[in-house]
Design a protein around this motif. Structure first.
Motif, PDB file in Angstrom:
ATOM      1  N   THR A   1      23.099  45.230  55.597  1.00  0.00           N
ATOM      2  CA  THR A   1      23.399  44.207  54.602  1.00  0.00           C
ATOM      3  C   THR A   1      22.138  43.585  54.029  1.00  0.00           C
ATOM      4  N   ARG A   2      20.974  44.042  54.439  1.00  0.00           N
ATOM      5  CA  ARG A   2      19.725  43.451  53.977  1.00  0.00           C
ATOM      6  C   ARG A   2      19.311  44.082  52.657  1.00  0.00           C
TER       7      ARG A   2
ATOM      8  N   LEU B   1      18.302  37.783  66.409  1.00  0.00           N
ATOM      9  CA  LEU B   1      19.757  37.811  66.331  1.00  0.00           C
ATOM     10  C   LEU B   1      20.254  36.995  65.142  1.00  0.00           C
ATOM     11  N   ALA B   2      19.660  35.826  64.930  1.00  0.00           N
ATOM     12  CA  ALA B   2      20.055  35.005  63.781  1.00  0.00           C
ATOM     13  C   ALA B   2      19.791  35.755  62.482  1.00  0.00           C
ATOM     14  N   ASP B   3      18.677  36.458  62.416  1.00  0.00           N
ATOM     15  CA  ASP B   3      18.347  37.218  61.214  1.00  0.00           C
ATOM     16  C   ASP B   3      19.331  38.362  60.995  1.00  0.00           C
ATOM     17  N   GLU B   4      19.830  38.943  62.089  1.00  0.00           N
ATOM     18  CA  GLU B   4      20.741  40.075  61.986  1.00  0.00           C
ATOM     19  C   GLU B   4      22.124  39.685  61.475  1.00  0.00           C
ATOM     20  N   VAL B   5      22.604  38.519  61.876  1.00  0.00           N
ATOM     21  CA  VAL B   5      24.019  38.219  61.646  1.00  0.00           C
ATOM     22  C   VAL B   5      24.283  37.349  60.429  1.00  0.00           C
ATOM     23  N   VAL B   6      23.235  36.913  59.718  1.00  0.00           N
ATOM     24  CA  VAL B   6      23.477  36.133  58.506  1.00  0.00           C
ATOM     25  C   VAL B   6      23.094  36.942  57.281  1.00  0.00           C
ATOM     26  N   ASP B   7      23.637  36.530  56.156  1.00  0.00           N
ATOM     27  CA  ASP B   7      23.262  37.130  54.887  1.00  0.00           C
ATOM     28  C   ASP B   7      21.785  36.839  54.624  1.00  0.00           C
TER      29      ASP B   7
ATOM     30  N   GLU C   1      28.346  43.554  61.917  1.00  0.00           N
ATOM     31  CA  GLU C   1      27.942  44.447  62.996  1.00  0.00           C
ATOM     32  C   GLU C   1      26.443  44.388  63.188  1.00  0.00           C
ATOM     33  N   GLU C   2      26.002  44.262  64.429  1.00  0.00           N
ATOM     34  CA  GLU C   2      24.573  44.222  64.716  1.00  0.00           C
ATOM     35  C   GLU C   2      23.967  45.594  64.557  1.00  0.00           C
TER      36      GLU C   2
ATOM     37  N   VAL D   1      26.327  30.181  57.441  1.00  0.00           N
ATOM     38  CA  VAL D   1      25.235  30.166  58.415  1.00  0.00           C
ATOM     39  C   VAL D   1      25.731  29.763  59.790  1.00  0.00           C
ATOM     40  N   VAL D   2      26.213  28.534  59.902  1.00  0.00           N
ATOM     41  CA  VAL D   2      26.423  27.936  61.225  1.00  0.00           C
ATOM     42  C   VAL D   2      27.389  28.743  62.080  1.00  0.00           C
ATOM     43  N   GLY D   3      28.513  29.176  61.528  1.00  0.00           N
ATOM     44  CA  GLY D   3      29.487  29.901  62.326  1.00  0.00           C
ATOM     45  C   GLY D   3      28.953  31.201  62.884  1.00  0.00           C
ATOM     46  N   ARG D   4      28.050  31.833  62.169  1.00  0.00           N
ATOM     47  CA  ARG D   4      27.546  33.136  62.599  1.00  0.00           C
ATOM     48  C   ARG D   4      26.433  33.028  63.631  1.00  0.00           C
TER      49      ARG D   4
END
Length: 416
Positions: free
Chosen positions: A399-400, A321-327, A389-390, A208-211
Motif C-alpha cells: 500500500t506504500r 509496525l506503525a509504519d506498516e499498518v497505516v496509510d 496485511e503486514e 491512525v489511532v485504531g490501527r
C-alpha cells in the motif's frame, strides 16, 4: 550492513542534519531547568517550567505531525523551528540574569513546548520514503534509534561542561541555535523535498489511532518501565549509600540499549514485526523483573544492561509496525503517536513508582514496574491482527507509494 543505508543518495546529509537539530532536545531540558532555577531561585518554579514544557512537547506531538503529513516537511517544519527557536531565545534572554518572573517563564515554556518541531518522526518518514526495502528500513530505524539514544546521553554532558564557563541560559540559547541549523539543513535536503503530502481526500479516508493500538500500547508499557527504572535505580543506590553510582547503572542501561539496537538492525528477522514486538516486551519485563533479585550495585548494573538490550529493539520494531499498518499519508502521525506513548509512559512510570517507593520493598517495586511491559505484551497476544496485511521484512509494502527519488543532481556530502 549499516553502510548500505548511509550510502543511499542523500541519506547521510539528511540524517546528519536531523541529528544536529535533535541534539537540541538533548541539551534543552537540563539547560532550561538550570536556567529557570538560577533566574528565580526556586526549584518549584523550575519544576513547573519543565513540567509544562515537557507536557506540551509530548502531548501535542501528534498534532504537529499531522501538519507535516498535511503540508509536507518543508512547509510545516520551517515555521515550527523558527517559532520554537525564537521562544527559546526569549527564554535565554529572560533567564540570563536573576529576577525573572516565574509566571512569565512558565508561559514561555508552555509556548515553546507547543512549537517543538517533531524532527524524529519527520526523519523516520523520510527513511520510509528513502528505503522501500523493509530490511534496509529496519536497519535505518535501528541506526536512528541508537543515534537518538546517544544524543540524549551526550546532551546533558555538553550542558554540564557549558555551565562551568557560562550561565545556564547559554545552554538554552545553544539549543535554539542547534534546532535552527539542523532543521533548515534538513528541509533543504533534496530527499525531504521529495516527500509529497497526500491529498485531502486520502487523508480523510485514512485512520491512525485504531490501527496502531498495538505499537502504541507496547511502547507505553516500555516507557512506564523505563521511567520507573530511572527512579528505582536511584532509590537502590541511595539505599546502599552510593547515590553517585546511579549514573553508572543508568549508563549501563543506555549501553545495553545501543548494543541491542545495533544487533536488532543487523539481523534479518523472519518473524513479523507484531510477533517480535510482543516477544521484546516479554524480554524487557523478564530482565526488569530479574533486577528485583540484584544483591548489589554491580548485579543491578548487569540487570540494567540486560533491560537495555530490549529497549531500542522494542522501540524500533514499534515504529516499523506503525509504519506498516497505516496509510503512507499518515506515517508521520503514526510515528509521533508511538513517540508520545513512550514519553508519556516514562513520565507516568516515574510518578507512579515515586508514590510506591517508601511504601513497598524495592524488589516489589521492580516487579510492579516489570508488569507494565508484560501486560502490554499480553495485549499484543490477544489482539486481532490489523486490517492491513503486514509485509514480510524483505517485501516492499503493497500500500506504500513508490519512493520518490530526487533529480539526478550530484549529492553533496555531509559529515554526521
Amino acid at each position: 550492513m549499516y553502510a548500505a543505508v548511509l550510502r543511499t543518495p542523500y541519506a547521510l546529509r539528511t540524517f546528519g542534519a536531523a541529528l544536529i537539530g535533535r541534539l537540541s532536545y538533548g541539551t534543552v531540558s537540563l539547560s532550561l531547568m538550570l536556567a529557570a532555577k538560577a533566574a528565580t531561585g526556586s526549584y518549584a518554579v523550575a519544576g513547573t517550567v519543565m513540567a509544562v514544557f515537557g507536557a506540551a512537547s509530548v502531548f501535542l506531538s501528534p498534532l504537529r505531525a499531522r501538519y507535516i503529513d498535511r503540508y509536507g516537511p518543508r512547509r510545516a517544519l520551517t515555521p515550527m523551528a523558527l517559532g520554537y527557536a525564537a521562544l527559546l531565545a526569549v527564554l535565554a534572554a529572560v533567564t540570563w540574569r536573576p529576577g525573572a518572573p516565574g509566571a512569565l517563564l512558565v508561559a514561555l515554556a508552555l509556548c515553546a513546548g507547543a512549537a517543538t518541531p517533531p524532527l524524529g518522526p519527520a526523519m523516520r518518514t523520510v527513511w520510509s520514503q528513502l528505503l522501500p526495502d523493509r530490511r534496509l528500513l529496519q536497519r535505518a530505524y535501528s541506526l536512528d534509534g541508537v543515534a537518538e539514544e546517544l544524543l540524549f546521553v551526550s546532551g546533558p554532558l555538553i550542558v554540564g561542561v557549558l555551565v562551568l564557563f557560562a550561565p545556564p541560559a547559554f545552554g538554552v540559547a545553544l539549543s535554539a541555535g542547534l534546532v535552527i541549523v539542523g532543521t533548515l539543513a534538513f528541509v533543504a535536503s533534496p530527499m525531504v523535498g521529495a516527500v509529497v503530502p497526500a491529498d485531502g481526500e486520502r487523508r480523510k479516508r485514512a485512520r491512525v489511532v485504531g490501527r496502531i493500538k498495538r505499537p502504541v500500547l507496547v511502547t507505553l508499557g516500555v516507557g512506564i518501565a523505563l521511567g520507573a527504572a530511572d527512579l528505582l535505580v536511584l532509590a537502590f543506590a541511595e539505599d546502599r549509600g552510593r547515590a553517585d553510582a546511579a549514573a553508572w547503572v543508568l549508563a549501563a542501561l543506555s549501553a545495553g540499549s545501543a548494543v541491542g539496537g545495533l544487533v536488532n538492525g543487523a539481523v534479518d528477522w523472519r518473524r513479523p514485526a507484531r510477533t517480535r514486538l510482543t516477544l521484546l516486551a516479554f524480554g524487557l519485563a523478564a530482565a526488569l523483573g530479574a533486577a528485583a533479585l540484584a544483591p548489589g550495585l554491580l548485579a543491578l548494573a548487569g540487570a540494567a544492561a540486560c533491560v537495555g538490550l530490549f529497549v531500542a529493539p522494542a522501540l524500533t520494531t514499534a515504529y516499523l509496525l506503525a509504519d506498516e499498518v497505516v496509510d503512507p499519508a499518515l506515517r508521520t502521525q503514526a510515528g509521533a503517536w508511538v513517540n508520545t506513548a513512550v514519553n508519556a509512559g516514562s513520565s507516568g512510570g516515574t510518578a507512579g513508582v515515586g508514590l510506591l517507593v517508601g511504601h513497598a520493598p524495592l524488589p516489589v517495586c521492580f516487579l510492579v514496574a516489570a508488569a507494565a511491559p508484560l501486560l502490554a505484551g499480553l495485549f499484543g497476544v490477544v489482539q486481532a491482527p490489523p486490517a492491513i496485511e503486514e509485509r514480510g521484512a524483505g517485501q516492499s509494502p503493497v500500500t506504500r507509494t513508490p519512493a520518490v527519488r530526487p533529480q539526478s543532481s550530484s549529492p553533496s556530502s555531509s559529515a554526521e
